[in-house]
Design a protein around this motif. Structure first.
Motif, PDB file in Angstrom:
ATOM      1  N   PHE A 211       1.085  -0.797  -0.140  1.00  0.00           N
ATOM      2  CA  PHE A 211       0.153  -0.352   0.116  1.00  0.00           C
ATOM      3  C   PHE A 211       1.274   1.366   0.197  1.00  0.00           C
ATOM      4  O   PHE A 211       2.119   1.215   0.843  1.00  0.00           O
ATOM      5  CB  PHE A 211      -0.991   0.138   1.431  1.00  0.00           C
ATOM      6  CG  PHE A 211      -1.825   1.439   1.207  1.00  0.00           C
ATOM      7  CD1 PHE A 211      -2.607   0.957   1.071  1.00  0.00           C
ATOM      8  CD2 PHE A 211      -1.694   1.995   1.608  1.00  0.00           C
ATOM      9  CE1 PHE A 211      -3.832   2.523   1.142  1.00  0.00           C
ATOM     10  CE2 PHE A 211      -1.920   3.324   1.965  1.00  0.00           C
ATOM     11  CZ  PHE A 211      -3.677   3.297   0.934  1.00  0.00           C
ATOM     12  N   ILE A 212       0.618   2.143  -0.668  1.00  0.00           N
ATOM     13  CA  ILE A 212       1.801   3.259  -1.477  1.00  0.00           C
ATOM     14  C   ILE A 212       0.930   4.679  -0.951  1.00  0.00           C
ATOM     15  O   ILE A 212       0.088   4.602  -2.050  1.00  0.00           O
ATOM     16  CB  ILE A 212       2.456   3.528  -2.719  1.00  0.00           C
ATOM     17  CG1 ILE A 212       3.180   1.854  -2.761  1.00  0.00           C
ATOM     18  CG2 ILE A 212       3.045   4.332  -3.167  1.00  0.00           C
ATOM     19  CD1 ILE A 212       3.301   1.077  -4.034  1.00  0.00           C
ATOM     20  N   ALA A 213       1.572   5.526  -0.141  1.00  0.00           N
ATOM     21  CA  ALA A 213       0.906   7.137   0.008  1.00  0.00           C
ATOM     22  C   ALA A 213       2.210   7.997   0.159  1.00  0.00           C
ATOM     23  O   ALA A 213       2.873   7.938   1.205  1.00  0.00           O
ATOM     24  CB  ALA A 213      -0.333   6.553   1.037  1.00  0.00           C
TER      25      ALA A 213
ATOM     26  N   LEU B  82      -3.472  11.302   0.049  1.00  0.00           N
ATOM     27  CA  LEU B  82      -4.361  12.260   0.485  1.00  0.00           C
ATOM     28  C   LEU B  82      -4.727  13.531   0.700  1.00  0.00           C
ATOM     29  O   LEU B  82      -3.533  14.319   1.196  1.00  0.00           O
ATOM     30  CB  LEU B  82      -4.355  11.515   2.843  1.00  0.00           C
ATOM     31  CG  LEU B  82      -4.452  11.572   3.167  1.00  0.00           C
ATOM     32  CD1 LEU B  82      -6.360  11.325   3.042  1.00  0.00           C
ATOM     33  CD2 LEU B  82      -4.348  11.153   4.514  1.00  0.00           C
ATOM     34  N   SER B  83      -5.191  14.446   0.551  1.00  0.00           N
ATOM     35  CA  SER B  83      -5.980  16.016   0.791  1.00  0.00           C
ATOM     36  C   SER B  83      -6.203  16.275   2.055  1.00  0.00           C
ATOM     37  O   SER B  83      -6.231  15.261   2.540  1.00  0.00           O
ATOM     38  CB  SER B  83      -6.865  16.102  -0.496  1.00  0.00           C
ATOM     39  OG  SER B  83      -8.412  15.220   0.160  1.00  0.00           O
TER      40      SER B  83
ATOM     41  N   SER C  36     -10.904  11.158  14.053  1.00  0.00           N
ATOM     42  CA  SER C  36     -12.038  11.317  12.986  1.00  0.00           C
ATOM     43  C   SER C  36     -12.361  11.127  11.175  1.00  0.00           C
ATOM     44  O   SER C  36     -12.994  10.788  11.077  1.00  0.00           O
ATOM     45  CB  SER C  36     -12.911  12.103  13.976  1.00  0.00           C
ATOM     46  OG  SER C  36     -12.496  13.431  13.962  1.00  0.00           O
ATOM     47  N   ASP C  37     -10.943  11.365  11.486  1.00  0.00           N
ATOM     48  CA  ASP C  37     -10.485  11.485   9.668  1.00  0.00           C
ATOM     49  C   ASP C  37     -10.064  10.201   9.674  1.00  0.00           C
ATOM     50  O   ASP C  37      -8.988   9.849  10.229  1.00  0.00           O
ATOM     51  CB  ASP C  37      -9.267  12.545   9.673  1.00  0.00           C
ATOM     52  CG  ASP C  37      -9.276  12.585   7.940  1.00  0.00           C
ATOM     53  OD1 ASP C  37      -9.748  12.307   6.851  1.00  0.00           O
ATOM     54  OD2 ASP C  37      -8.605  13.601   7.403  1.00  0.00           O
ATOM     55  N   ARG C  38     -10.480   9.809   8.962  1.00  0.00           N
ATOM     56  CA  ARG C  38     -10.889   7.946   8.605  1.00  0.00           C
ATOM     57  C   ARG C  38     -10.561   7.614   7.429  1.00  0.00           C
ATOM     58  O   ARG C  38     -10.682   6.422   6.991  1.00  0.00           O
ATOM     59  CB  ARG C  38     -11.814   6.816   9.708  1.00  0.00           C
ATOM     60  CG  ARG C  38     -12.233   7.392  10.824  1.00  0.00           C
ATOM     61  CD  ARG C  38     -12.549   6.120  11.431  1.00  0.00           C
ATOM     62  NE  ARG C  38     -13.151   6.700  13.200  1.00  0.00           N
ATOM     63  CZ  ARG C  38     -13.732   7.402  13.389  1.00  0.00           C
ATOM     64  NH1 ARG C  38     -14.796   7.624  12.922  1.00  0.00           N
ATOM     65  NH2 ARG C  38     -14.045   7.452  14.852  1.00  0.00           N
ATOM     66  N   ARG C  39      -9.677   8.787   6.820  1.00  0.00           N
ATOM     67  CA  ARG C  39     -10.479   8.289   5.011  1.00  0.00           C
ATOM     68  C   ARG C  39      -8.640   7.515   4.794  1.00  0.00           C
ATOM     69  O   ARG C  39      -8.539   6.098   4.545  1.00  0.00           O
ATOM     70  CB  ARG C  39     -10.154   9.401   4.357  1.00  0.00           C
ATOM     71  CG  ARG C  39     -11.083   9.975   4.380  1.00  0.00           C
ATOM     72  CD  ARG C  39     -10.539  11.884   3.443  1.00  0.00           C
ATOM     73  NE  ARG C  39     -10.280  12.492   4.199  1.00  0.00           N
ATOM     74  CZ  ARG C  39      -9.189  13.346   4.389  1.00  0.00           C
ATOM     75  NH1 ARG C  39      -9.329  13.822   2.495  1.00  0.00           N
ATOM     76  NH2 ARG C  39      -8.435  13.992   4.505  1.00  0.00           N
ATOM     77  N   LEU C  40      -7.581   7.647   5.726  1.00  0.00           N
ATOM     78  CA  LEU C  40      -6.377   6.894   5.168  1.00  0.00           C
ATOM     79  C   LEU C  40      -6.636   5.916   6.119  1.00  0.00           C
ATOM     80  O   LEU C  40      -6.059   4.159   5.879  1.00  0.00           O
ATOM     81  CB  LEU C  40      -5.361   7.418   5.585  1.00  0.00           C
ATOM     82  CG  LEU C  40      -3.849   6.893   5.698  1.00  0.00           C
ATOM     83  CD1 LEU C  40      -3.718   6.488   4.033  1.00  0.00           C
ATOM     84  CD2 LEU C  40      -2.773   7.730   5.966  1.00  0.00           C
TER      85      LEU C  40
END
Length: 289
Positions: free
Chosen positions: A221-223, A256-257, A271-275
């Motif tokens: 997984f690359i971010a 990740l914006s 609470s920012d669970r996007r990643l």
């Protein structure tokens, strides 16, 4: 606070790495991360995995009531430009938050220290990750962890060390997958500040893990982030492109914006669970394969 408001605060910190950015980040996430500290205290601290004073790790999410070794083991390797950084603790939530996030997801979280430059140079970081994996294979069952489901995650210099582990251990299957956050892999030229770890430019390319990362069969997984310095964005996109050309399959990935080089790991558990949701889905996919 809504994600958009937090993103605006992070954007206001700019893109230049340094103490000012870090201080701003710690302020933005302090309240949420302190709640996570209260929910997920460490199960074990400063457990030795080797002989050096920095060969220690903390464990989150162990359950003394369980006798089965069934939890995936999510190992976090901190950043710090090869020269500094540590695993954090109850008072300093940065980096420790990733282990706590893993515990929140029902996994075993392991956050490590490793030896630092300039006293220890390439490939000491990868060697230390190898030591951690060996220790986990022998011992993590005592904490309820499944040594057959070890996932390595690193950010910045830590991502470099995870990548070097794969470079030093081609073909081994001691880990299930790797998560690489805003690291350096050999796509861009050597930066002067990295010479204390990698050596001079004449040695740099031969020491970089890009060929091993392209060839590995370990799922990646690359971010990186919208607000990373350009070099880290080029590394992320370049690695994805190189693997796509060889494997004809795009790895699970994310830009990740509204986040920067420090917050990519420092916001995990909030609470920012996007990643964290993408990481959760990736891990669940590879352990069920």
């Amino acid at each position: 606070m809504q994600i958009s408001a937090i993103s605006n605060q992070i954007r206001s910190l700019g893109r230049e790495l340094g103490p000012s950015m870090m201080e701003g980040l710690l302020t933005i996430f302090d309240n949420e991360q302190k709640l996570l500290v209260a929910r997920q205290p460490a199960s074990a601290t400063n457990v030795a995995y080797g002989d050096h004073e920095r060969h220690v790790l903390d464990i989150y999410g162990a359950d003394s009531r369980r006798s089965d070794a069934s939890k995936p083991v999510f190992v976090f390797v901190h950043g710090g430009g090869f020269l500094k950084g540590d695993k954090g603790d109850d008072e300093r939530w940065y980096n420790a938050c990733v282990g706590r996030m893993a515990a929140e997801l029902g996994w075993l979280g392991v956050v490590i220290n490793y030896r630092l430059a300039p006293d220890f140079t390439w490939p000491s970081g990868g060697d230390d990750v190898s030591r951690v994996v060996a220790w986990l294979n022998d011992n993590i069952h005592e904490y309820g962890g499944d040594a057959n489901n070890i996932i390595l995650c690193g950010t910045s210099a830590g991502a470099c060390h995870v990548a070097t582990y794969l470079q030093l251990n081609p073909g081994k299957t001691d880990i299930k997958a790797a998560v690489l956050l805003s690291g350096l892999y050999g796509v861009t030229p050597l930066d002067e500040r990295d010479t204390l770890y990698y050596g001079d430019a004449s040695m740099y390319q031969s020491r970089m893990p890009l060929p091993a990362l392209i060839a590995t069969s370990i799922p990646l997984f690359i971010a990186c982030t919208e607000l990373d310095p350009e070099r880290f964005q080029q590394e992320c996109i370049g690695l994805l492109q190189a693997r796509l050309q060889v494997n004809h399959t795009l790895d699970r990935s994310m830009i990740l914006s509204g986040h920067n080089h420090y917050s990519i790991a420092g916001h995990l558990g909030t609470s920012d669970r996007r990643l964290s949701s993408e990481i959760r889905d990736f891990v669940n996919e590879v352990i069920s394969a």
